[in-house]
Design a protein around this motif. Structure first.
Motif, short mmCIF file in Angstrom:
data_model
loop_
_atom_site.label_atom_id
_atom_site.label_comp_id
_atom_site.label_asym_id
_atom_site.label_seq_id
_atom_site.Cartn_x
_atom_site.Cartn_y
_atom_site.Cartn_z
N ALA A 1 0.83 -1.20 0.00
CA ALA A 1 0.00 0.00 0.00
C ALA A 1 0.87 1.25 0.00
CB ALA A 1 -0.93 0.00 1.21
N GLU A 2 1.95 1.24 0.79
CA GLU A 2 2.82 2.40 0.84
C GLU A 2 3.57 2.58 -0.49
OE1 GLU A 2 5.31 2.10 4.26
OE2 GLU A 2 3.67 2.28 5.67
N ALA A 3 4.02 1.46 -1.09
CA ALA A 3 4.73 1.56 -2.36
C ALA A 3 3.80 2.02 -3.48
CB ALA A 3 5.34 0.20 -2.72
N ALA A 4 2.53 1.60 -3.43
CA ALA A 4 1.59 1.95 -4.49
C ALA A 4 1.31 3.44 -4.54
CB ALA A 4 0.28 1.18 -4.30
N ARG A 5 1.56 4.15 -3.45
CA ARG A 5 1.35 5.59 -3.44
C ARG A 5 2.50 6.35 -4.08
NH1 ARG A 5 -1.20 4.38 1.67
NH2 ARG A 5 0.76 4.61 2.82
N HIS A 6 3.58 5.65 -4.43
CA HIS A 6 4.74 6.28 -5.04
C HIS A 6 4.56 6.27 -6.57
CE1 HIS A 6 8.93 6.89 -6.30
NE2 HIS A 6 9.15 7.37 -5.09
N ARG A 7 4.51 7.46 -7.18
CA ARG A 7 4.25 7.55 -8.62
C ARG A 7 5.31 6.83 -9.44
NH1 ARG A 7 5.77 11.27 -12.68
NH2 ARG A 7 4.24 11.44 -14.39
N GLY A 8 6.57 6.96 -9.04
CA GLY A 8 7.64 6.29 -9.77
C GLY A 8 7.49 4.78 -9.76
N TYR A 9 7.06 4.22 -8.64
CA TYR A 9 6.85 2.77 -8.55
C TYR A 9 5.73 2.33 -9.50
CZ TYR A 9 6.09 -1.85 -6.48
OH TYR A 9 5.95 -3.21 -6.27
N ARG A 10 4.69 3.15 -9.59
CA ARG A 10 3.59 2.81 -10.50
C ARG A 10 4.06 2.84 -11.96
NH1 ARG A 10 0.78 6.50 -7.12
NH2 ARG A 10 0.64 8.01 -8.83
N LEU A 11 4.82 3.86 -12.32
CA LEU A 11 5.33 3.94 -13.69
C LEU A 11 6.28 2.80 -14.01
CD1 LEU A 11 6.03 7.80 -14.01
CD2 LEU A 11 4.12 6.50 -14.99
N LEU A 12 7.16 2.47 -13.06
CA LEU A 12 8.10 1.38 -13.26
C LEU A 12 7.37 0.06 -13.47
CD1 LEU A 12 11.22 0.81 -13.20
CD2 LEU A 12 10.91 0.21 -10.79
N THR A 13 6.33 -0.14 -12.67
CA THR A 13 5.56 -1.38 -12.78
C THR A 13 4.84 -1.46 -14.12
OG1 THR A 13 5.25 -1.41 -10.37
CG2 THR A 13 3.73 -2.74 -11.69
N LEU A 14 4.25 -0.35 -14.56
CA LEU A 14 3.59 -0.34 -15.86
C LEU A 14 4.58 -0.56 -17.00
CD1 LEU A 14 1.11 2.65 -15.42
CD2 LEU A 14 0.51 0.22 -15.61
N GLY A 15 5.74 0.08 -16.92
CA GLY A 15 6.73 -0.06 -17.99
C GLY A 15 7.31 -1.45 -18.07
N PHE A 16 7.40 -2.15 -16.94
CA PHE A 16 7.99 -3.49 -16.93
C PHE A 16 7.12 -4.49 -17.67
CE2 PHE A 16 10.58 -6.43 -13.95
CZ PHE A 16 11.64 -6.40 -14.84
#
Length: 415
Positions: free
Chosen positions: A217-232
């Motif tokens: 939940a804490e990581a999901a609030r990080h925009r960079g983590y969301r972009l990295l996950t989508l790009g992967f």
């Protein structure tokens, strides 16, 4: 004084080296074996009368299962250590290969090569191995260490593809799959080496693992983590499509028999240099910028290969460039997660990011077979891989790689 320093630092150096070697061997077996699956599409279709769509679905399913099981494998390794996770995974992987070897029809093939192999590979690849390496390596050497393990793991693809091709041509599908199952069983004990730090009594000052739900939940609030996950997602989509369908595509282009296996082996060979180079670049430049350029180079290469005339030379060049960019995304992505969030929950956080990768892998492998059965051509998928790479590049460049300050995520083991 110098003697004292040598005695002080030599054990840490030897310990890190052992973990890197063990990690490379585990990845070499697991990743090398799964990269051979594309060689079985034609034989399963011709010898056992199975449709290409079904075979591609079984291969694709192991990618999807790998992705969904990966966060749980990472969380188990975070909490209990790598040894039991690797042992369980290697045994399950071997069982899946054995079941596929004797499968008379589609159902057993899907359970073996899809479900069991997917569970096994989730416990014996990046999500379990790289966090163990990341914890033992110093922060300034972490990206390089992960790159070395990924590069060493590529040796499996170089060795396994010609090995499987030779055994299959001379002894059949079943013998080649049973041989691979035996090799997986040999790496089951190596997980104990990944936990060497704890067994040697090295000082590890860690807080107890936080609940997985809170961490995510804490990581999901990080925009960079969301972009990295989508790009992967793109990485999985591109690699699975090429690894699964390149041999059959080259056959349709009337390329020489065996060129597909040669191309896959060359990808593995050049991936050894590419993974090391990406790890090196990740230690000197901002990792998300390196990832952005990696996706751009990969997309341009795929597009050029698709539209230009095919020849043995063009296939070799394509395999070489793809190899240089093949798995370099993994140490860069995991290293970026470690930079932002620390290593305490790296297995869990990278596992969820990797789930996106594996959803892409499932679609790349399965849609390749489906589109081919429906249209008699792979053209739509080649075009889709180019477009996906361009989108991934645009997602990675704006990522914010500033370290978070959340205590639950950033607790680091003592170096």
């Amino acid at each position: 004084m110098s003697t004292a320093n040598s005695k002080r630092y030599a054990p840490a150096f030897n310990q890190t080296t052992l973990v890197i070697l063990a990690g490379a061997l585990i990845l070499s077996a697991a990743m090398g074996i799964r990269q051979t699956f594309g060689l079985f599409i034609g034989p399963f279709s011709f010898d056992r009368g199975l449709p290409v769509t079904l075979i591609a679905f079984a291969i694709a399913l192991h990618n999807l299962v790998w992705g969904f099981a990966r966060p749980f494998a990472g969380a188990a390794a975070d909490r209990y250590g790598s040894a039991p996770v690797v042992a369980f995974g290697a045994t399950t992987f071997a069982a899946g290969l054995g079941l596929a070897a004797v499968a008379p029809g589609g159902a057993m093939l899907i359970v073996g090569m899809g479900l069991l192999v997917g569970i096994g590979v989730s416990c014996t690849t990046f999500g379990v191995v790289l966090p163990a390496v990341g914890r033992i390596a110093s922060p300034e050497k972490r990206s390089m260490a992960m790159g070395l393990v990924s590069a060493g793991g590529s040796a499996g693809q170089v060795l396994m593809v010609p090995l499987v091709q030779g055994i299959r041509l001379n002894a059949g599908i079943a013998t080649s799959l049973f041989t691979l199952a035996f090799l997986m069983l040999l790496i089951a004990p190596l997980g104990m080496v990944l936990d060497r730090r704890a067994r040697l009594g090295a000082p590890v000052q860690e807080a107890p693992a936080a609940p997985l739900r809170k961490v995510l939940a804490e990581a999901a609030r990080h925009r960079g983590y969301r972009l990295l996950t989508l790009g992967f997602f793109t990485c999985g989509f591109q690699l699975a499509f090429i690894a699964t369908h390149l041999p059959e595509y080259l056959s349709l282009c009337h390329m020489p028999i065996g060129l597909g296996a040669t191309a896959l082996a060359l990808i593995g060979l050049f991936n050894m240099a590419g993974s090391w180079a990406c790890g090196w670049l990740g230690g000197r430049f901002r990792q998300h910028h390196v990832l952005g350029w990696l996706y751009l180079i990969r997309s341009v290469t795929i597009g050029a290969f698709f539209v230009l005339p095919k020849s043995a030379l063009s296939v070799v060049i394509f395999a070489a460039v793809m190899g240089l960019t093949w798995l370099g995304t993994v140490p860069l992505t995991s290293g970026l997660v470690a930079k932002v969030f620390g290593t305490r929950h790296l297995g869990s956080l990278f596992g969820v990011c990797f789930l996106s990768h594996q959803i892409g892998s499932f679609l790349g492998a399965w849609l390749g077979g489906l589109v081919f059965d429906l249209t008699g051509s792979y053209s739509l998928l080649w075009e889709a891989t180019v477009l996906a790479g361009l989108v991934a590049a645009m997602l990675h460049f704006p990522i914010d790689d500033t370290s978070v300050s959340t205590p639950a995520l950033r607790v680091e083991p003592a170096q």
